[in-house]
Design a protein around this motif. Structure first.
Motif, mmCIF file in Angstrom:
data_model
loop_
_atom_site.group_PDB
_atom_site.id
_atom_site.type_symbol
_atom_site.label_atom_id
_atom_site.label_comp_id
_atom_site.label_asym_id
_atom_site.label_seq_id
_atom_site.Cartn_x
_atom_site.Cartn_y
_atom_site.Cartn_z
ATOM 1 N N ILE A 215 32.318 38.220 50.016
ATOM 2 C CA ILE A 215 32.186 38.535 48.775
ATOM 3 C C ILE A 215 32.936 39.668 48.297
ATOM 4 O O ILE A 215 33.687 39.535 47.122
ATOM 5 N N ARG A 216 33.034 40.716 49.012
ATOM 6 C CA ARG A 216 33.997 41.818 48.556
ATOM 7 C C ARG A 216 35.396 41.510 48.411
ATOM 8 O O ARG A 216 36.050 42.110 47.837
ATOM 9 N N LYS A 217 35.987 40.555 49.351
ATOM 10 C CA LYS A 217 37.429 40.333 49.550
ATOM 11 C C LYS A 217 37.682 39.673 47.922
ATOM 12 O O LYS A 217 39.112 39.689 47.714
ATOM 13 N N ASN A 218 36.730 39.135 47.336
ATOM 14 C CA ASN A 218 37.180 38.349 46.067
ATOM 15 C C ASN A 218 36.912 39.335 44.801
ATOM 16 O O ASN A 218 36.917 38.640 43.775
ATOM 17 N N MET A 219 36.598 40.502 45.116
ATOM 18 C CA MET A 219 36.311 41.554 43.900
ATOM 19 C C MET A 219 37.702 42.015 43.448
ATOM 20 O O MET A 219 38.783 41.968 44.170
ATOM 21 N N LYS A 220 37.801 42.365 42.136
ATOM 22 C CA LYS A 220 39.005 42.895 41.504
ATOM 23 C C LYS A 220 38.845 44.457 41.452
ATOM 24 O O LYS A 220 37.859 44.886 41.798
ATOM 25 N N GLU A 221 40.130 45.292 41.381
ATOM 26 C CA GLU A 221 39.874 46.727 41.276
ATOM 27 C C GLU A 221 39.199 47.197 40.022
ATOM 28 O O GLU A 221 39.139 46.309 38.944
#
Length: 526
Positions: A215-221
């Motif tokens: 899930i976190r890998k697909n987050m944006k900055e």
């Protein structure tokens, strides 16, 4: 986040921003919750772990050693804050707390794989300590990243509300750790749980970490950091700017001694010390302790969001300081009431309510000698049940081994099973303490984020937070347990309340400093 993505976020409507931030909170909270679960599963199983990784001949010393190892993870959190905070301010929030998640997850899993003290000797506590230190370093970088990330997506006038969702993760992580332990205990037999079942909660974490990583890998900055990076306004030396700059360092110290130091001891008193006190000082059955703590935490958790929201309206300072003040004034009466709730004086033993038996096993180190355990179970008419196990060393001559002309007693373990009325009384008294926790902890993320500019925010806010919680708060269970033990040996009438002097004094000092030097209005630095 690309320039186009950044511009599109800034041009979103309020409704669209709310939808976006909910996805941000979900992704951030899930990972942070799992890290808190990983971190607290050790504390939740402290009593069991003391018998697995430390010498069993002195249970009190073993338990204190376990608490010291637990505290070691807190002590190194400020170093994790410095290391990962620097990376977060230079590289970005997202990638930094991806790394912390993986370190935490694998360290927790490996603790569940370490052989016991009986198998590998002193290597067992050494390995546990190393992994515990890695957990502390990871958590030192996790919280600041998650809080900063959410705050930089939030509208400034709602920052207390949005970041308060992150604040729930610590308590929910503890709650889930208790539930997992409770399910494991009820699913397995007592012997199976004691032999290998205690490892299951550690092993489960690796599955949750895997889900959170995806899930976190697909987050944006975060949009504010992405904008600062695009404009070349990020820091090249966050440590120097945070702590070498006299003006900024003043705010670091103010955050620590005027807010977070007191918040840390209130947090750990209301959750961890309460659990330790009921189990070790009051001798209540561990399964009952887990269930009553879980209920109290579940009831209190929504209040984090309430006080976070309220801090947007009336300011962070009054809510946090009022929480500290009430806690300082209430702790001794609350814990006195808790302790006396299991007082056996005046209780009536049920008809045929006393059962006695004994079991024996061969001594591990002395051939021919045996260890005999005398079991005594007393049932009372009001539903209370007391189990007392006395362990005596018998020689090969079939006589007790004497010490000071008395039979050598290795351990005397007392366990009290309480009735429903007492259980709900303890739930209520713990819940009150959780209310104090939510008052001081609910607004603190927004408070810290707003004290520092974007370019050094991750570093600057992480250090005071993790010193306040990791050092002042994390040392509380060990220090308080030591004070209680010393008070009991010294013969103090209210020896069981001696451990409370630590949180009362620390919170009182913080209250005075915060009252004098903190601003009443929220200090937004974007």
């Amino acid at each position: 986040m690309s320039e186009l993505q950044q511009d599109s976020y800034e041009n979103m409507s309020e409704k669209q921003k709310n939808k976006t931030i909910w996805s941000v909170i979900t992704a951030s909270s899930l990972g942070t919750l799992i890290e808190w679960y990983d971190f607290y599963i050790f504390g939740s199983l402290a009593v069991v772990l003391s018998t697995k990784f430390f010498p069993a001949d002195n249970p009190t010393a073993a338990f204190l050693s376990t608490l010291a190892t637990f505290a070691a993870g807190f002590v190194v959190r400020p170093f994790g804050a410095l290391f990962f905070g620097r990376l977060g301010d230079m590289i970005g929030r997202k990638y930094t707390f991806l790394v912390t998640l993986l370190i935490m997850g694998f360290s927790t899993f490996l603790i569940g794989c370490i052989p016991s003290y009986e198998t590998i000797g002193f290597m067992a506590p050494v390995l546990v300590l190393i992994l515990r230190l890695l957990q502390g370093l990871a958590l030192g970088g996790e919280y600041g990243g998650a809080a900063t990330y959410v705050a930089e997506y939030a509208q400034p006038h709602r920052r207390g509300y949005w970041t308060s969702w992150i604040q729930t993760t610590a308590t929910v992580g503890l709650f889930i750790s208790l539930i997992v332990i409770l399910i494991t205990k009820t699913t397995l037999s007592h012997d199976d749980f004691d032999t290998w079942g205690w490892r299951v909660p550690f092993w489960i974490s690796i599955l949750m970490v895997g889900v959170s990583y995806i899930i976190r890998k697909n987050m944006k900055e975060s949009p504010l950091f992405a904008k600062a990076k695009k404009e070349g306004k990020t820091s090249t030396n966050p440590l120097k700017e945070s702590f070498g700059n006299r003006y900024n360092f003043k705010f670091v110290l103010l955050a620590l001694f005027g807010a977070v130091m007191g918040q840390g001891v209130v947090w750990y008193t209301g959750q961890f010390y309460a659990m330790s006190f009921i189990q070790k000082v009051m001798n209540v059955d561990s399964a009952q302790v887990d269930s009553l703590m879980a209920i109290a935490l579940l009831l209190g958790t929504p209040l984090f969001v309430l006080f976070g929201w309220l801090s947007d309206k009336v300011g962070r300072k009054p809510i946090m300081l009022i929480g500290m003040l009430i806690a300082v004034l209430s702790y001794r009466p609350i814990y006195d009431k808790m302790f006396k709730s299991v007082n056996l004086e005046g209780k009536v033993v049920a008809t045929n309510g006393i059962k006695e038996s004994r079991t024996s096993k061969i001594h591990d180190k002395i051939a021919g000698d045996s260890i005999i355990t005398y079991h005594k179970e007393t049932n009372y008419t009001d539903g209370f049940k007391v189990k007392k196990d006395s362990v005596v060393h018998w020689s090969s001559l079939a006589t007790p081994v004497l010490k000071d002309n008395k039979p050598e007693v290795a351990t005397v373990n007392t366990t009290i099973s309480i009735n429903d009325d007492t259980k709900w009384l303890l739930i209520f008294l713990v819940f009150i303490q959780v209310v104090f926790v939510t008052m001081v902890y609910g607004p603190v993320a927004a408070f810290l984020v707003e004290m520092f500019p974007i370019r050094i925010r991750y570093t600057s806010m992480s250090l005071p937070y993790h010193i306040g919680n990791g050092i002042f708060g994390g040392l509380l269970p060990a220090v308080a347990t030591y004070l209680v033990t010393a008070g009991k040996e010294a013969g103090h009438a209210q020896w069981y309340l001696e451990g409370l002097w630590y949180p009362i004094i620390v919170a009182s000092v913080c209250l005075v400093i915060g009252l004098i030097y903190l601003k009443n209005k929220n200090n937004i630095k974007d």
